[in-house]
Design a protein around this motif. Sequence first.
Motif, PDB file in Angstrom:
ATOM      1  N   LEU A 189       0.912  -1.255  -0.053  1.00 29.63           N
ATOM      2  CA  LEU A 189       0.085  -0.016   0.103  1.00 29.63           C
ATOM      3  C   LEU A 189       0.941   1.122  -0.054  1.00 29.63           C
ATOM      4  O   LEU A 189       2.075   1.336   0.565  1.00 29.63           O
ATOM      5  CB  LEU A 189      -1.032  -0.067   1.275  1.00 29.63           C
ATOM      6  N   TYR A 190       0.423   2.280  -0.747  1.00 27.14           N
ATOM      7  CA  TYR A 190       1.344   3.374  -0.804  1.00 27.14           C
ATOM      8  C   TYR A 190       0.391   4.645  -0.868  1.00 27.14           C
ATOM      9  O   TYR A 190      -0.729   4.527  -1.206  1.00 27.14           O
ATOM     10  CB  TYR A 190       2.361   3.363  -2.023  1.00 27.14           C
ATOM     11  N   THR A 191       0.807   6.029  -0.687  1.00 24.14           N
ATOM     12  CA  THR A 191       0.041   6.877  -0.792  1.00 24.14           C
ATOM     13  C   THR A 191       0.791   8.297  -1.533  1.00 24.14           C
ATOM     14  O   THR A 191       1.888   8.232  -1.127  1.00 24.14           O
ATOM     15  CB  THR A 191      -0.283   7.728   0.902  1.00 24.14           C
ATOM     16  N   ILE A 192       0.053   8.690  -2.167  1.00 29.81           N
ATOM     17  CA  ILE A 192       0.459  10.015  -2.934  1.00 29.81           C
ATOM     18  C   ILE A 192      -0.062  11.299  -2.642  1.00 29.81           C
ATOM     19  O   ILE A 192      -1.247  11.408  -2.461  1.00 29.81           O
ATOM     20  CB  ILE A 192       0.156   9.877  -4.447  1.00 29.81           C
ATOM     21  N   THR A 193       0.721  12.245  -1.930  1.00 31.14           N
ATOM     22  CA  THR A 193       0.219  13.248  -1.351  1.00 31.14           C
ATOM     23  C   THR A 193      -0.269  14.408  -2.386  1.00 31.14           C
ATOM     24  O   THR A 193       0.412  14.512  -3.335  1.00 31.14           O
ATOM     25  CB  THR A 193       1.024  13.911  -0.541  1.00 31.14           C
ATOM     26  N   THR A 194      -1.585  14.520  -2.235  1.00 29.79           N
ATOM     27  CA  THR A 194      -2.213  15.340  -3.419  1.00 29.79           C
ATOM     28  C   THR A 194      -2.282  16.772  -2.827  1.00 29.79           C
ATOM     29  O   THR A 194      -2.458  17.934  -3.545  1.00 29.79           O
ATOM     30  CB  THR A 194      -3.671  14.930  -3.725  1.00 29.79           C
ATOM     31  N   ALA A 196      -0.790  18.837   0.790  1.00 33.12           N
ATOM     32  CA  ALA A 196       0.009  18.592   1.950  1.00 33.12           C
ATOM     33  C   ALA A 196      -0.670  19.421   3.076  1.00 33.12           C
ATOM     34  O   ALA A 196      -1.553  20.428   2.935  1.00 33.12           O
ATOM     35  CB  ALA A 196       1.475  19.205   1.987  1.00 33.12           C
ATOM     36  N   VAL A 197      -0.590  18.897   4.591  1.00 26.72           N
ATOM     37  CA  VAL A 197      -1.273  19.427   5.589  1.00 26.72           C
ATOM     38  C   VAL A 197      -0.885  20.949   5.808  1.00 26.72           C
ATOM     39  O   VAL A 197       0.381  21.188   5.724  1.00 26.72           O
ATOM     40  CB  VAL A 197      -0.943  18.685   6.799  1.00 26.72           C
ATOM     41  N   GLY A 198      -1.706  21.932   5.611  1.00 31.35           N
ATOM     42  CA  GLY A 198      -1.497  23.294   5.920  1.00 31.35           C
ATOM     43  C   GLY A 198      -1.238  24.083   4.636  1.00 31.35           C
ATOM     44  O   GLY A 198      -0.962  25.156   4.448  1.00 31.35           O
ATOM     45  N   SER A 199      -1.120  23.279   3.599  1.00 32.69           N
ATOM     46  CA  SER A 199      -0.895  24.071   2.374  1.00 32.69           C
ATOM     47  C   SER A 199      -2.118  24.494   1.695  1.00 32.69           C
ATOM     48  O   SER A 199      -3.264  24.184   1.846  1.00 32.69           O
ATOM     49  CB  SER A 199      -0.471  22.936   1.222  1.00 32.69           C
ATOM     50  N   THR A 200      -1.679  25.745   1.168  1.00 32.74           N
ATOM     51  CA  THR A 200      -2.986  26.670   0.432  1.00 32.74           C
ATOM     52  C   THR A 200      -2.850  26.401  -1.092  1.00 32.74           C
ATOM     53  O   THR A 200      -3.826  26.973  -1.686  1.00 32.74           O
ATOM     54  CB  THR A 200      -3.016  27.963   1.116  1.00 32.74           C
ATOM     55  N   ALA A 201      -1.708  25.893  -1.534  1.00 34.38           N
ATOM     56  CA  ALA A 201      -1.434  25.899  -2.991  1.00 34.38           C
ATOM     57  C   ALA A 201      -2.291  24.846  -3.563  1.00 34.38           C
ATOM     58  O   ALA A 201      -2.896  23.993  -2.951  1.00 34.38           O
ATOM     59  CB  ALA A 201       0.011  25.556  -3.180  1.00 34.38           C
ATOM     60  N   ASN A 202      -2.730  25.294  -5.089  1.00 30.81           N
ATOM     61  CA  ASN A 202      -3.559  24.164  -5.627  1.00 30.81           C
ATOM     62  C   ASN A 202      -2.826  23.052  -5.694  1.00 30.81           C
ATOM     63  O   ASN A 202      -1.659  22.897  -5.994  1.00 30.81           O
ATOM     64  CB  ASN A 202      -3.812  24.718  -7.033  1.00 30.81           C
ATOM     65  N   ALA A 203      -3.670  21.721  -5.398  1.00 33.41           N
ATOM     66  CA  ALA A 203      -2.773  20.571  -5.798  1.00 33.41           C
ATOM     67  C   ALA A 203      -3.486  19.754  -6.900  1.00 33.41           C
ATOM     68  O   ALA A 203      -4.653  20.052  -7.388  1.00 33.41           O
ATOM     69  CB  ALA A 203      -3.147  19.762  -4.412  1.00 33.41           C
ATOM     70  N   THR A 204      -2.896  18.699  -7.447  1.00 30.38           N
ATOM     71  CA  THR A 204      -3.195  17.774  -8.473  1.00 30.38           C
ATOM     72  C   THR A 204      -4.226  16.706  -7.686  1.00 30.38           C
ATOM     73  O   THR A 204      -3.685  16.056  -6.847  1.00 30.38           O
ATOM     74  CB  THR A 204      -2.331  17.100  -9.183  1.00 30.38           C
ATOM     75  N   LEU A 205      -5.548  16.767  -8.096  1.00 26.65           N
ATOM     76  CA  LEU A 205      -6.464  16.053  -7.180  1.00 26.65           C
ATOM     77  C   LEU A 205      -6.698  14.834  -7.793  1.00 26.65           C
ATOM     78  O   LEU A 205      -6.858  14.671  -9.075  1.00 26.65           O
ATOM     79  CB  LEU A 205      -7.590  16.747  -6.915  1.00 26.65           C
TER      80      LEU A 205
END
Length: 233
Positions: A189-194, A196-205
């Motif tokens: 099992l693995y996780t890709i961070t879309t 980050a905690v506390g981030s306000t930047a747009n992420a690849t969802l």
Amino acid sequence: MMSSLFLIIAASTLAAAHTIITYPGWRGDNLISNSTFPYGMQWMYPCGGMPLTTNRTYWPTTGGAVAFQPGWFQGHSTAFLYVNLGIGSDGPDGGPLNMSLPMVPPFQLLGPSNNPFPGTVCLPQVPLPTNLTVKAGDNATIQVVEIAQHGAALFSCVDIIFVEPGDSRLAEVNETNCLNSTELGFAELYTITTKAVGSTANATLSSATSLVRSSSSWLGYTPLLLGALWFLA
């Protein structure tokens, strides 16, 4: 002869649809559906509806084998597996209050089809949870959790008493009770961070997080829509 054959067929059918710990032991047969457990016992946390056993299984203080038949209902060709440990006797049944100590990293089980999983899984050397020290005579419970694609979980347990490695009371581990079937596969099992905690930047969802964002945006207009409908009424 026919009755014996029927029992064998019935037992194999039940085993194919549930999780059975084959080593080092099992709390007891919870392959039951009745008026008390209309959906079956194994859905019940923490040990599939089974109370603490009075006949504990011996297990090494340095860790040891855990084997089980995964089973599952038709239509679930993959599942997540967890192996946890509970310590103490503060629970309602005299066992652990919770099973919060992971023994191995969770992993994914892969079946050959959407039919119930065939065969067995063997973890030949399951270690003790990180930073946990036990001594001979301590009591604990090993919990195996299987989670289906839709999130439902099956719970099975074995109550153990720790003994020193090499103790004559330890059951032998061999291919009759601990075997990895060739019909089953495994994946990490693995996780890709879309985001980050506390981030306000747009992420690849991902599709799931996109759904959350679009739902949240739509819900933000709900009070305005309801107010407009009330005004028009």
